[in-house]
Design a protein around this motif. Structure first.
Motif, PDB file in Angstrom:
ATOM      1  N   LEU A   1       0.906  -1.556   0.229  1.00 16.66           N
ATOM      2  CA  LEU A   1      -0.040   0.080   0.422  1.00 16.66           C
ATOM      3  C   LEU A   1       0.519   1.307  -0.129  1.00 16.66           C
ATOM      4  N   SER A   2       2.211   1.019   0.213  1.00 14.29           N
ATOM      5  CA  SER A   2       2.777   1.992   0.951  1.00 14.29           C
ATOM      6  C   SER A   2       3.104   2.797  -1.163  1.00 14.29           C
ATOM      7  N   ALA A   3       3.185   1.002  -1.673  1.00 14.30           N
ATOM      8  CA  ALA A   3       4.021   1.550  -2.966  1.00 14.30           C
ATOM      9  C   ALA A   3       2.793   1.919  -4.101  1.00 14.30           C
ATOM     10  N   LEU A   4       1.536   2.332  -3.284  1.00 17.24           N
ATOM     11  CA  LEU A   4       0.337   2.950  -4.064  1.00 17.24           C
ATOM     12  C   LEU A   4       0.955   4.320  -3.692  1.00 17.24           C
ATOM     13  N   GLY A   5       1.743   4.915  -2.584  1.00 17.27           N
ATOM     14  CA  GLY A   5       0.697   6.382  -2.113  1.00 17.27           C
ATOM     15  C   GLY A   5       0.751   6.438  -1.123  1.00 17.27           C
ATOM     16  N   ALA A   6       0.533   5.068  -0.558  1.00 15.22           N
ATOM     17  CA  ALA A   6      -0.113   6.006   0.662  1.00 15.22           C
ATOM     18  C   ALA A   6       0.764   6.461   2.271  1.00 15.22           C
ATOM     19  N   VAL A   7       0.433   6.461   2.995  1.00 14.22           N
ATOM     20  CA  VAL A   7       0.651   6.744   4.358  1.00 14.22           C
ATOM     21  C   VAL A   7       0.743   5.461   5.370  1.00 14.22           C
ATOM     22  N   CYS A   8       1.380   4.114   5.768  1.00 14.46           N
ATOM     23  CA  CYS A   8       1.553   3.438   5.916  1.00 14.46           C
ATOM     24  C   CYS A   8       2.501   3.367   8.070  1.00 14.46           C
ATOM     25  N   VAL A   9       1.351   3.524   8.204  1.00 13.13           N
ATOM     26  CA  VAL A   9       1.748   3.422  10.001  1.00 13.13           C
ATOM     27  C   VAL A   9       1.426   2.089  10.927  1.00 13.13           C
ATOM     28  N   PRO A  10       2.350   1.620  11.872  1.00 13.92           N
ATOM     29  CA  PRO A  10       1.846   0.699  12.325  1.00 13.92           C
ATOM     30  C   PRO A  10       0.645   1.113  13.774  1.00 13.92           C
ATOM     31  N   ASP A  11      -0.030  -0.240  14.350  1.00  9.26           N
ATOM     32  CA  ASP A  11      -1.399   0.045  15.071  1.00  9.26           C
ATOM     33  C   ASP A  11      -1.446   0.204  16.056  1.00  9.26           C
ATOM     34  N   ALA A  12       0.170   1.224  16.598  1.00 14.59           N
ATOM     35  CA  ALA A  12       0.183   1.492  17.840  1.00 14.59           C
ATOM     36  C   ALA A  12      -0.706   1.240  18.884  1.00 14.59           C
ATOM     37  N   PRO A  13      -1.921   1.326  18.944  1.00 12.27           N
ATOM     38  CA  PRO A  13      -2.314   1.238  20.057  1.00 12.27           C
ATOM     39  C   PRO A  13      -3.374  -0.276  20.275  1.00 12.27           C
ATOM     40  N   GLY A  14      -3.173  -0.595  19.090  1.00 10.24           N
ATOM     41  CA  GLY A  14      -3.115  -1.964  19.161  1.00 10.24           C
ATOM     42  C   GLY A  14      -4.183  -2.419  20.039  1.00 10.24           C
ATOM     43  N   GLY A  15      -5.412  -1.998  19.856  1.00  6.70           N
ATOM     44  CA  GLY A  15      -6.459  -2.057  20.819  1.00  6.70           C
ATOM     45  C   GLY A  15      -7.906  -1.990  19.991  1.00  6.70           C
ATOM     46  N   GLY A  16      -8.085  -2.691  19.106  1.00  8.60           N
ATOM     47  CA  GLY A  16      -9.088  -2.666  18.032  1.00  8.60           C
ATOM     48  C   GLY A  16      -9.542  -1.654  17.227  1.00  8.60           C
ATOM     49  N   LEU A  17      -9.809  -1.530  16.160  1.00 10.93           N
ATOM     50  CA  LEU A  17     -10.397  -0.568  15.085  1.00 10.93           C
ATOM     51  C   LEU A  17     -10.825   0.474  15.494  1.00 10.93           C
ATOM     52  N   ASN A  18     -11.483   1.077  16.640  1.00 14.31           N
ATOM     53  CA  ASN A  18     -11.928   2.131  16.309  1.00 14.31           C
ATOM     54  C   ASN A  18     -10.406   3.258  17.313  1.00 14.31           C
ATOM     55  N   PRO A  19      -9.879   2.493  18.251  1.00 15.17           N
ATOM     56  CA  PRO A  19      -8.342   2.594  18.339  1.00 15.17           C
ATOM     57  C   PRO A  19      -7.871   2.969  17.147  1.00 15.17           C
ATOM     58  N   ALA A  20      -7.683   2.034  16.642  1.00 16.31           N
ATOM     59  CA  ALA A  20      -6.823   2.297  15.579  1.00 16.31           C
ATOM     60  C   ALA A  20      -6.577   3.303  14.452  1.00 16.31           C
TER      61      ALA A  20
END
Length: 251
Positions: free
Chosen positions: A87-106
């Motif tokens: 996805l970075s190769a497509l042009g997105a900015v990718c970041v780790p799921d630092a909260p690791g607490g599910g969808l809404n925190p992400a």
């Protein structure tokens, strides 16, 4: 103002789309190696065809987001290195799921990253939106129309999924907090929190079907097929045969 920042979460590919795994049998015709477009990398688990499908859908969704004139930036929240690379190769900015607490925190984490990036270069300052990575039939015109509708309303708004109970798009204009409430019955949760249902606006707000067609099951994938799958998903599913289309016209 410039355009929008879109935040999209992507689960580790080996765990993604569990309901799709349960309803879509692995294709006996699937051939290992690069996809016909040369756009995908094989997931870590060799022969995991469902993970390839999840990555293809995410790639088509993100590509459609990035192609939308009203979108400045796509922030992908993922801990999967293969998805992040593709996805970075497509042009997105990718970041780790630092909260690791599910969808809404992400999503809140991704929105914070988008705000920081927007504060440094101004891109994405028109607003922040959340959109799933499982919309392989997404058309840029449908996304642009929905974002334009939110701009006209000037308040937080959402697009329910095709079933009417979930949420595909949640958009907050300007500095309005995204305040995601995804999960079972998220459409009602977002409406109860004051977000406007774009499909309920009198003029329909130009909400096209592709932005509502998320994919959780094989039946959903068939419905997305009827709208026209993106090129990566269509190419990956082509060996199955006539059950899936060859692709869609350019948006």
């Amino acid at each position: 103002m410039t355009g929008w920042a879109i935040v999209t979460p992507v689960k580790p590919l080996g765990q993604a789309k569990s309901r799709l795994r349960a309803t879509l049998p692995a294709s006996v015709a699937f051939l290992s190696g690069p996809d016909p477009l040369g756009a995908l990398e094989a997931p870590d688990e060799p022969g995991d065809w469902h993970a390839e499908v999840a990555l293809a859908m995410a790639s088509d969704t993100v590509a459609a987001m990035l192609a939308a004139p009203r979108v400045d930036r796509v922030v992908v929240v993922t801990d999967d290195p293969v998805a992040a690379a593709a996805l970075s190769a497509l042009g997105a900015v990718c970041v780790p799921d630092a909260p690791g607490g599910g969808l809404n925190p992400a999503l809140r984490h991704g929105a914070s990253v988008a705000a920081l990036l927007g504060g440094s270069d101004g891109r994405g300052s028109r607003g922040t939106a959340a959109l799933g990575a499982d919309l392989p039939a997404l058309r840029t015109a449908d996304l642009d129309a929905a974002l334009r509708a939110v701009e006209r309303l000037g308040v937080r708004a959402f697009v329910p999924d095709a079933a009417g109970t979930g949420t595909t798009l949640l958009a907050a204009p300007g500095r309005t907090p995204l305040d995601p409430a995804y999960g079972p019955g998220s459409a009602l949760a977002h409406a109860s929190a004051g977000a406007i249902d774009l499909t309920a606006v009198a003029d329909g707000s130009g909400v096209g079907p592709s932005i509502r067609r998320d994919v959780d099951t094989a039946a959903d994938l068939a419905a997305a097929r009827a709208l026209g799958l993106g090129p990566r998903t269509a190419a990956l599913l082509a060996p199955i045969g006539s059950a899936f289309p060859a692709g869609r016209a350019a948006c």
